[in-house]
Design an enzyme around this catalytic site. Structure first.
Site, PDB file in Angstrom:
ATOM      1  N   LEU A 104       0.829  -1.198   0.000  1.00 52.45           N
ATOM      2  CA  LEU A 104       0.000   0.000   0.000  1.00 52.45           C
ATOM      3  C   LEU A 104       0.869   1.256   0.000  1.00 52.45           C
ATOM      4  O   LEU A 104       2.044   1.212   0.367  1.00 52.45           O
ATOM      5  CB  LEU A 104      -0.919  -0.026   1.231  1.00 52.45           C
ATOM      6  CG  LEU A 104      -1.837  -1.273   1.283  1.00 52.45           C
ATOM      7  CD1 LEU A 104      -2.381  -1.495   2.675  1.00 52.45           C
ATOM      8  CD2 LEU A 104      -2.957  -1.142   0.259  1.00 52.45           C
ATOM      9  N   PRO A 105       0.304   2.400  -0.440  1.00 53.67           N
ATOM     10  CA  PRO A 105       1.129   3.590  -0.676  1.00 53.67           C
ATOM     11  C   PRO A 105       1.763   4.208   0.576  1.00 53.67           C
ATOM     12  O   PRO A 105       2.904   4.646   0.532  1.00 53.67           O
ATOM     13  CB  PRO A 105       0.154   4.596  -1.301  1.00 53.67           C
ATOM     14  CG  PRO A 105      -1.017   3.807  -1.760  1.00 53.67           C
ATOM     15  CD  PRO A 105      -1.089   2.606  -0.867  1.00 53.67           C
ATOM     16  N   THR A 132       6.121   0.515   2.204  1.00 54.16           N
ATOM     17  CA  THR A 132       7.148   1.299   2.885  1.00 54.16           C
ATOM     18  C   THR A 132       6.429   2.356   3.716  1.00 54.16           C
ATOM     19  O   THR A 132       5.801   3.260   3.160  1.00 54.16           O
ATOM     20  CB  THR A 132       8.087   1.972   1.870  1.00 54.16           C
ATOM     21  OG1 THR A 132       8.834   0.961   1.201  1.00 54.16           O
ATOM     22  CG2 THR A 132       9.056   2.926   2.579  1.00 54.16           C
ATOM     23  N   LYS A 207      15.205  -0.103   5.553  1.00 55.16           N
ATOM     24  CA  LYS A 207      14.934   0.563   4.287  1.00 55.16           C
ATOM     25  C   LYS A 207      15.136   2.068   4.400  1.00 55.16           C
ATOM     26  O   LYS A 207      15.765   2.685   3.541  1.00 55.16           O
ATOM     27  CB  LYS A 207      13.528   0.277   3.780  1.00 55.16           C
ATOM     28  CG  LYS A 207      13.216   1.144   2.572  1.00 55.16           C
ATOM     29  CD  LYS A 207      12.192   0.617   1.637  1.00 55.16           C
ATOM     30  CE  LYS A 207      12.148   1.515   0.408  1.00 55.16           C
ATOM     31  NZ  LYS A 207      11.013   1.241  -0.465  1.00 55.16           N
ATOM     32  N   LYS A 282       9.136  11.458   0.234  1.00 52.11           N
ATOM     33  CA  LYS A 282       8.331  10.699   1.211  1.00 52.11           C
ATOM     34  C   LYS A 282       9.234   9.852   2.113  1.00 52.11           C
ATOM     35  O   LYS A 282       9.106   9.865   3.338  1.00 52.11           O
ATOM     36  CB  LYS A 282       7.335   9.786   0.472  1.00 52.11           C
ATOM     37  CG  LYS A 282       6.572   8.818   1.368  1.00 52.11           C
ATOM     38  CD  LYS A 282       6.163   7.545   0.607  1.00 52.11           C
ATOM     39  CE  LYS A 282       5.793   6.419   1.574  1.00 52.11           C
ATOM     40  NZ  LYS A 282       5.731   5.095   0.910  1.00 52.11           N
TER      41      LYS A 282
END
Lengths: 335, 335, 335, 335
Positions: A104-105, A132, A207, A282
């Protein structure tokens, strides 16, 4: 939040009942047939990831998919008739999946989807969140899922749509070693390197640490080449010096932001493709959020985030690869 | 400068006289014998550089040396009796040298020494300034020297005292191609890589661009490992991920600031040796000065300079390798 | 500097001679008549300052002026026939002035002019450098002047061309108390507040500390109003809150960067007039240079400098008041 | 998250039933007697705020209080026997209060408490959240409350414990004008200035914009005084110049971080009392979070946050007023 959960459990008798009946249906079903995988979120990354999963598990598993865009889900099922079918809702997947993938975003979407499905999860199910998102949301969602007796790992990816299609993604997995081992054979259908990083949230942590480093380096390299240009240095010469010296990095020897230095990178193709500057912005925001929550000063990480936010808003840079930050800087240098 | 000015005033007439006679002596002399090299500044870097120069030119050139510390100059001459001798002053070297090397701590020293010697330079002499100084001073000094009809290149080095002793320095040369060619055979006695970067000042430019990149990277890597630690990531695992991914740099794969990751770097030896944090702080200052003069915004370069200034002033960090910035950050992270 | 050096060499003997005879002439002259003031640099600030000086000292002093643009000097002399006359050179003013004012654009001009005139200064002369330059150059020039037995104070101004014309400038004076007292009656002809800050260089120090504070505040206020706007706050309301609370500053209550909040500031006149963003960028550079030289970390000062360098290079902002930084930020905020 | 709420509604039949009966009880009760106020969170700020509320509404309202520490709640009720009584739970207050105040440490506590009480809220109740939290959480909680048909405003305060005790707080209110008007008479019992800022979340927005400005200013002022000190300026003189010039701010004229300049501020009392550096670090984190969510670059706000995080972790600074940042900087400047 944990305080809230028992009440949700208590007041959820009816939904529990339906969960059990669903589980019953499901168990009956899966004893009769293949175990069930679920995939929620068929976006630019999710679609090719789910496609690799379907391709390599067609003989062994059935796959239930869901996307907020019903047409996309239908298109996916049509493309994988052997094993894939569309579920009526995310909740319906939760009630039947043995292993459930989400892609998902952002954190708010994960929060909403997991708040929706958590009541329905089978007690032996494993959730694999490939999104992420911020570490705080990842760890909070892990608490919800575990409070329901199910299992979860965070498994964000690096590599972009190219690697998603090629099945060569890198997965950074956060959760127990046992849950990471359960996830591994499925992740190997979609990726090449699978790192178990530690407890829930550490996949996200790994990450954002890598991407923060990348984001800092790219801004730094862009500053070095802009300053060099303004001081009369040819970029090719400066790059030769950096790469044979202590200024070398992936951003100088592999993904150079100066057009023409590396042949096949976005910088040499008008900054098309690659990793969008808005996505880098982001991810830098996730790093600064994690730094605020852990009281970790990150002077350069925070400064680089501001640069990407600005560049992502510039009309000449919108939608381009994050290395366009060099173009944005070099333009200003011009007198 | 203070010292220089009265002398310029007071000795204007006589020194002009002696300059001519010296020039005369010198021309006669060098027609009869070996050409003359000069070396001003026998510090931690200058001494081993001059030693290599003496060793490899003993058959072909005589070498005049000068240092503000007379004892050091005497010690050098005693160590190289075949070719080296002590000059009574920097000015005296200027009046006789065909090729004159300077290796001084900072811009103000270069300004003072060149203001002192410029009047005495032979009209066919070549000055090779190996000092690391600001671009503005380097280009101003080049103007003085050229106004006297002499030649000059800036040729700052990278590699530290180890490379200076081993004769494996990297030289970044700024000046005309012809002057760079004249300097090259001598620089090859002291170094391994010789880069001609462009006009006067571009040698300094190349060095500060590389060191700024290095300085930014090291702070960024320190932030990434500190944030990772505070999020529960093992440094060895994070480093494995960075090095096989887009976060790789010389600071992660070769000179890692986390103790124990790279065996023989300062970080694994209590940050002893290496490149002092005060020198990195100085070089970052040269980068921000050049950026101010060229109106180049360098958000990360400027932010990193502030970090090094702070770390260089911390009593636990003084005199240590610049990678000690990680120790300084990680300590604060500890709760 | 280039121009200065050959002249120093070539004219060393004769000019010394003429210096003495000039001094002699001068002493004879001034015993017979009014003492002599000098003013070098009749730019946007220097011209109105010198005009106030001429107006209020016409009865008591004669005034020699010089500007690199001869026409400007001639125009000035024509406008003040009672007391002012044009000198053939800066050096000629040095040889005759009792008190010598300089108002030059930057450190390199001061370095060049003082290198040119220092040999000619009368031994009892007082130099008053009103230029805004870096502390290092100011203190170095003070050493040159004192080495010649003359006196000097640095006396940078704040207030802009309006205050220069009105004679209401603020002077920040660095030098001995005695020299500051000697300068005071003249400075009072051009300004309202005269602060003696301490030793040579502290006048420059005081100015850059104030301007750095101003520069940081204006960027901070612009960030606060941009963030507020993006969060749905009306600027007028936010300003009311800031001004009655702990966020108040000169930038919020007197010189607000948001158009329409303060009626007569540049922000309410399309950012015309005021203090140019390029000048703020220059002053921030002086602050970061002083910080590098004193190893003082200034995280926000350095970050703000980068912002002004960027804004000063934007075509929509060039030549506007420095508060245009708000417009630059708010525009990017717009989605 | 909204997706989740209907299910909670659906599955909450029993609790709804009890809510209605509670509402019935409550309405009967309040028709017979005084309307009911609720206060959840009796910490350092909440206790004196609730005390002022109890004192000034004793004749007109009854007050139900709750705190995670039962002893504190009991102590409060004992101190206000006329009107205050302890509720068995936060949920019990929700079921009976006409106006419900919450004063909690951070967003996660608000999220947890409102998730707990939202089902129980009376449909005509008004929630007034005085906590300082992130805008995203404030707006999300507002959605939950409104989805239940109740009303809510965010009303964070500025002024600290002194103003809380004196009843002179400033409230920044976000919500509909009607709801803000309903809250006003109660807020006036606890504060002096009540600003209606706009829609839900704008109260939080106004507070973080002010505190970000304050946080930036204090770091900037600390840099200016540290640089001044290192350049030889007396702080009292520099402050006089700043305050009569463009460098003036609340941090220079009212709350100066240099000991001894303002008599009764924390800086003059070993940085004791005031606004803790950890709280400033938290508020700066709220500002950078809001900036990330709105893609607003805030270069100085982000840089200042990093400084406060570092200072808050230094053992000499822990628990001190945020102006201790000056002490931290000035110490490093010392050679």
């Amino acid at each position: 939040m944990l305080a809230a959960l028992p009440r949700r459990a208590a007041s959820a008798m009816p939904s529990c009942a339906s969960a059990f009946s669903a589980a019953a249906r499901c168990r009956a079903y899966s004893s009769a047939a293949k175990p069930t995988l679920g995939f929620i979120g068929l976006g630019q990354m999710g679609y090719p990831m789910a496609a690799n999963l379907a391709r390599h598990t067609a003989q062994t598993h059935s796959l239930l998919v869901h996307d907020h865009d019903a047409a996309t889900a239908a298109r996916f099922a049509a493309a994988h008739p052997q094993s894939a079918s569309v579920a009526e809702s995310a909740r319906a997947i939760a009630e039947r999946a043995d292993v459930l993938f989400t892609m998902l975003p952002a954190g708010k979407h994960c929060r909403s989807v997991y708040a929706d499905i958590v009541e329905g999860l089978r007690h032996d199910a494993l959730c694999v969140d490939c999104s992420t998102i911020d570490v705080a949301t990842a760890t909070e969602i892990a608490k919800w899922v575990k409070a329901k007796g199910a299992k979860i790992v965070d498994a964000p990816v690096s590599g972009g749509t190219g690697a998603a299609t090629a099945g060569t993604l890198t997965f950074m997995v956060g959760g127990t070693a046992a849950d990471a081992d359960t996830a591994r054979p499925f992740l190997e259908k979609m990726g090449k390197n699978i790192y178990h990083c530690g407890a829930n949230g550490t996949g996200q942590a790994a990450k954002i640490c890598n991407n923060m480093m990348l984001g800092i380096c790219m801004v730094g390299v862009s500053e070095a080449f802009t300053l060099g240009k303004n001081l009369g240095l040819a970029p090719t010469l400066l790059n030769q010096i950096l790469n044979t010296s202590s200024g070398r990095s992936w951003c100088t020897d592999t993904y150079n932001p100066v057009p023409g230095i590396n042949p096949n990178v976005p910088a040499s193709k008008s900054y098309a493709g690659g990793f969008g500057v808005a996505l880098m912005s982001k991810d830098m925001g996730l790093a600064t959020a994690a730094a605020s929550q852990t009281q970790t000063p990150i002077v350069l990480g925070a400064a680089a985030e501001q640069v990407y936010k600005r560049v992502a808003a510039e009309k000449d840079c919108k939608g381009k690869d994050f290395s366009v930050v060099y173009q944005w800087m070099a333009a200003a240098g011009e007198k």
